[in-house]
Design a protein around this motif. Sequence first.
Motif, PDB file in Angstrom:
ATOM      1  N   ILE A   8      -1.560  13.855  67.053  1.00  0.00           N
ATOM      2  CA  ILE A   8      -1.088  12.748  66.674  1.00  0.00           C
ATOM      3  C   ILE A   8      -1.096  11.556  65.970  1.00  0.00           C
ATOM      4  O   ILE A   8      -2.038  11.121  65.286  1.00  0.00           O
ATOM      5  N   PRO A   9      -0.098  11.394  65.424  1.00  0.00           N
ATOM      6  CA  PRO A   9      -0.575  10.069  64.442  1.00  0.00           C
ATOM      7  C   PRO A   9      -0.994   9.020  64.026  1.00  0.00           C
ATOM      8  O   PRO A   9      -0.296   8.309  65.928  1.00  0.00           O
ATOM      9  N   ALA A  10      -1.869   8.361  63.307  1.00  0.00           N
ATOM     10  CA  ALA A  10      -2.398   7.387  63.515  1.00  0.00           C
ATOM     11  C   ALA A  10      -1.084   6.509  63.467  1.00  0.00           C
ATOM     12  O   ALA A  10      -0.299   6.123  63.262  1.00  0.00           O
ATOM     13  N   ALA A  21       2.056  11.221  54.699  1.00  0.00           N
ATOM     14  CA  ALA A  21       1.524  11.462  53.473  1.00  0.00           C
ATOM     15  C   ALA A  21       2.080  13.168  53.277  1.00  0.00           C
ATOM     16  O   ALA A  21       1.363  14.061  54.061  1.00  0.00           O
ATOM     17  N   VAL A  22       3.029  13.408  52.854  1.00  0.00           N
ATOM     18  CA  VAL A  22       2.884  15.368  51.770  1.00  0.00           C
ATOM     19  C   VAL A  22       2.593  15.684  50.942  1.00  0.00           C
ATOM     20  O   VAL A  22       2.496  14.492  50.029  1.00  0.00           O
ATOM     21  N   LYS A  23       1.643  16.412  51.300  1.00  0.00           N
ATOM     22  CA  LYS A  23       1.155  16.652  49.184  1.00  0.00           C
ATOM     23  C   LYS A  23       1.258  18.054  49.219  1.00  0.00           C
ATOM     24  O   LYS A  23       1.524  18.735  49.935  1.00  0.00           O
ATOM     25  N   SER A  24       1.874  18.603  48.013  1.00  0.00           N
ATOM     26  CA  SER A  24       2.117  19.745  47.603  1.00  0.00           C
ATOM     27  C   SER A  24       1.306  20.685  46.762  1.00  0.00           C
ATOM     28  O   SER A  24       1.017  20.150  45.916  1.00  0.00           O
ATOM     29  N   LYS A  25       1.178  21.905  47.480  1.00  0.00           N
ATOM     30  CA  LYS A  25       0.763  23.266  46.655  1.00  0.00           C
ATOM     31  C   LYS A  25       1.658  24.555  45.833  1.00  0.00           C
ATOM     32  O   LYS A  25       2.245  24.709  46.414  1.00  0.00           O
ATOM     33  N   VAL A  26       1.979  24.357  44.660  1.00  0.00           N
ATOM     34  CA  VAL A  26       2.405  24.910  43.973  1.00  0.00           C
ATOM     35  C   VAL A  26       1.762  26.152  43.527  1.00  0.00           C
ATOM     36  O   VAL A  26       0.357  25.916  42.657  1.00  0.00           O
ATOM     37  N   GLU A  36       6.459  29.209  44.460  1.00  0.00           N
ATOM     38  CA  GLU A  36       6.361  28.463  45.741  1.00  0.00           C
ATOM     39  C   GLU A  36       5.864  27.879  45.937  1.00  0.00           C
ATOM     40  O   GLU A  36       4.526  27.484  45.556  1.00  0.00           O
ATOM     41  N   ASN A  37       6.362  26.146  46.715  1.00  0.00           N
ATOM     42  CA  ASN A  37       5.275  25.518  47.061  1.00  0.00           C
ATOM     43  C   ASN A  37       4.989  25.761  48.942  1.00  0.00           C
ATOM     44  O   ASN A  37       5.789  25.810  49.756  1.00  0.00           O
ATOM     45  N   ASP A  38       3.581  25.123  49.124  1.00  0.00           N
ATOM     46  CA  ASP A  38       3.303  25.225  50.284  1.00  0.00           C
ATOM     47  C   ASP A  38       2.604  23.599  50.076  1.00  0.00           C
ATOM     48  O   ASP A  38       3.166  22.377  49.569  1.00  0.00           O
ATOM     49  N   PHE A  39       2.786  23.259  51.238  1.00  0.00           N
ATOM     50  CA  PHE A  39       2.635  21.890  52.007  1.00  0.00           C
ATOM     51  C   PHE A  39       1.673  20.928  52.704  1.00  0.00           C
ATOM     52  O   PHE A  39       1.790  22.391  53.737  1.00  0.00           O
ATOM     53  N   LYS A  40       0.723  20.305  52.839  1.00  0.00           N
ATOM     54  CA  LYS A  40       0.227  20.077  54.205  1.00  0.00           C
ATOM     55  C   LYS A  40       0.308  18.320  54.367  1.00  0.00           C
ATOM     56  O   LYS A  40       0.773  17.566  53.457  1.00  0.00           O
ATOM     57  N   ASN A  51      -5.107   8.900  58.235  1.00  0.00           N
ATOM     58  CA  ASN A  51      -6.142   8.697  58.505  1.00  0.00           C
ATOM     59  C   ASN A  51      -6.177   9.912  58.325  1.00  0.00           C
ATOM     60  O   ASN A  51      -8.292  10.161  57.812  1.00  0.00           O
ATOM     61  N   GLY A  52      -5.454  10.573  57.207  1.00  0.00           N
ATOM     62  CA  GLY A  52      -5.860  11.941  56.671  1.00  0.00           C
ATOM     63  C   GLY A  52      -6.254  13.078  57.720  1.00  0.00           C
ATOM     64  O   GLY A  52      -6.655  14.093  57.209  1.00  0.00           O
ATOM     65  N   THR A  53      -5.489  12.772  59.203  1.00  0.00           N
ATOM     66  CA  THR A  53      -5.762  13.926  59.784  1.00  0.00           C
ATOM     67  C   THR A  53      -4.089  14.553  59.371  1.00  0.00           C
ATOM     68  O   THR A  53      -3.594  14.483  59.548  1.00  0.00           O
ATOM     69  N   LEU A  54      -4.968  16.379  59.559  1.00  0.00           N
ATOM     70  CA  LEU A  54      -3.342  17.260  59.441  1.00  0.00           C
ATOM     71  C   LEU A  54      -2.921  16.993  60.209  1.00  0.00           C
ATOM     72  O   LEU A  54      -3.640  17.407  61.491  1.00  0.00           O
ATOM     73  N   ILE A  55      -0.957  16.746  60.443  1.00  0.00           N
ATOM     74  CA  ILE A  55      -0.218  16.785  61.217  1.00  0.00           C
ATOM     75  C   ILE A  55       0.458  18.274  61.254  1.00  0.00           C
ATOM     76  O   ILE A  55       0.842  18.920  62.072  1.00  0.00           O
TER      77      ILE A  55
END
Length: 213
Positions: free
Chosen positions: A10-12, A39-44, A49-53, A58-62
């Motif tokens: 659950i997001p903070a 926060a949406v961080k993309s990886k090209v 193709e883009n993947d996102f996390k 708090n930096g917790t992966l959602i």
Amino acid sequence: MAAQLPANPIPAMASNTPLERPVVVVGQQFLAQYPVDLAVKSKVFSLGENDFKVTDINGTLIFQVKSKMLSLHDRRFLKDAAGNTLVSLRQKIMTMHRRWEVFRGESTELLFTVKKSSLLQFKTELDVFLAANTAQQVPDFRIKGSWMERSCTIYLGNSNTIIAQMHRKHSLSTFVLDADSFAVTVYPNVDYAFVVALVVLLDEINADRSGAD
């Protein structure tokens, strides 16, 4: 009946705010009674193709977004932190307005579609139609703003009611964004998994891929 998925982080909490009418598209478990900052961080990748996390303050992966490469349809999968597919996003081929369809999990149960409001655009304008809105005369949600500046607002229907906003900077000193990241604020009682799926489609629709006007 869909299988019960493990509990997602659950997001903070960012701050308290009054309860509003809920907007549920992906699932009730993705509602919070407070504003959710992500926060949406993309990886090209090399093939475009883009993947996102997606993390909370708090930096917790959602959430995480994965691509299926070299397929007939452009496909993306929105997954929870445990890797369970929440929705799959598929571009319709040979259609105008860069239309995408979003399905529950990896099934054929359509949840909503997204398309450009008009073919020629100087600013980002997208229409979102829920599956039950088969006539698609009036959108259930609208997205307007500037994708290049990562400044877009998601509205409820044709109203001025805002359900989420994306932006480059954030007022919280604890929310540090990398150069390839941006922030999304989801309003209280709005399905934040749905909003993240819309943000992924914003990126896809604004990318100049061949053969998909």
